[in-house]
Scaffold this active site. Sequence first.
Site, short mmCIF file in Angstrom:
data_model
loop_
_atom_site.label_atom_id
_atom_site.label_comp_id
_atom_site.label_asym_id
_atom_site.label_seq_id
_atom_site.Cartn_x
_atom_site.Cartn_y
_atom_site.Cartn_z
N SER A 229 -37.56 -22.59 -38.63
CA SER A 229 -36.89 -21.33 -38.30
C SER A 229 -37.00 -21.11 -36.81
O SER A 229 -38.09 -21.25 -36.23
CB SER A 229 -37.54 -20.16 -39.06
OG SER A 229 -37.22 -18.92 -38.45
N CYS B 50 -30.68 -15.61 -35.84
CA CYS B 50 -30.96 -16.77 -36.68
C CYS B 50 -30.84 -18.08 -35.89
O CYS B 50 -29.73 -18.58 -35.66
CB CYS B 50 -30.06 -16.81 -37.90
SG CYS B 50 -30.55 -18.06 -39.10
N GLY B 51 -31.98 -18.63 -35.51
CA GLY B 51 -31.98 -19.84 -34.68
C GLY B 51 -31.51 -21.08 -35.38
O GLY B 51 -30.68 -21.84 -34.85
N THR B 52 -31.99 -21.33 -36.61
CA THR B 52 -31.55 -22.53 -37.32
C THR B 52 -30.09 -22.40 -37.76
O THR B 52 -29.33 -23.37 -37.75
CB THR B 52 -32.45 -22.81 -38.54
OG1 THR B 52 -32.64 -21.59 -39.28
CG2 THR B 52 -33.79 -23.36 -38.11
#
Length: 344
Positions: free
Chosen positions: A91, A253-255
Amino acid sequence: MRWKRTIQLLDVHCEGEIGKVAIGGVPKIPGNSIAEQLNHINTVDDSLRRFLCLEPRSGSIGSVNLLVPPKRPEADAGFIILQADQAHAMSGSNSICVTTALLESGIVEMKEPETVVMLDTAAGLVKATATCRDGRCERVKLTMVPSFVQQLDVEVETPDWGRIQMDLCFGGVFYALVDVAQIGTTIEKANARRIVEAGMMLKDLVNRTIPVVHPEIPEIKGVAYVMFRDTEADGTVRTCTTMWPGRVDRSPCGTGSSANLATLHARGLAKVGDVFKSRSIIGSEFEVGLESVTEVAGRPAIIPTISGRGWTFGLHQVALDPFDPLAEGFALTDTWGPQAGEIR
């Protein structure tokens, strides 16, 4: 006190998304890699996840990050993400929370103006470059694990919206990426419940009909999240990632942003050196960059970067009374949504 287990948690959030970090009392988890440890929690013993993520000791919002000794020699720390449904491999927001916690707690020595922290995750090695000043971690730039497209323009039939088109991609975990206009709404705070309900239905549908497994890390399988996306007038990507059993990610949201960047690259809409803004449902932002291209098991992939901010806001200890009849935790539909009935 008659407690049989105590764990110290540093409270952190990244751009609004809570990612508590377990900095003390984490038990030894079997496994020769972080991926094997992740698999142990998900398939052998999930008691620690339930203890930390379900009521009465926790709630429906946020994650708990277990700090564990790294398995890769070049890493400074390892971590595993615990959420209400399962342990997850990677994440971006939680990586920023963990980096902030490691530096501001002194577990990893902070060096100004910049400290590099190498994080060992089930999805691979993540490089966190932290901008530091006056004892504070001001911003973290992550060099993420390789992201790739599993399949573009997948069509599924739904009872509410007819045929929906989505992209299946990996950005650290697997995502189904859906243009939000297809479900007849927009990414706004007032629409969060409607978006969540759509995301839960689509995730269940995809995982029942389209199995996905990482080609090099078999412990990572299945679509973890459905992320809805839109593009604003200034070119910013608006995101809303839906999480089981019924909430939305407060951060961009990084991923998910990494997975979406892989789709832009595959469609010829992003090239090495490009930087985009990704904006969350509450208006917080990440900078998302395309650092380089690579391959994963012979398929095209990219190396994304994610830049965002984390803040510590508390420190507490959670404990387990050996006589507590609710030791396994629970969740109710009044706050967790209708999917809470599936928690066993």
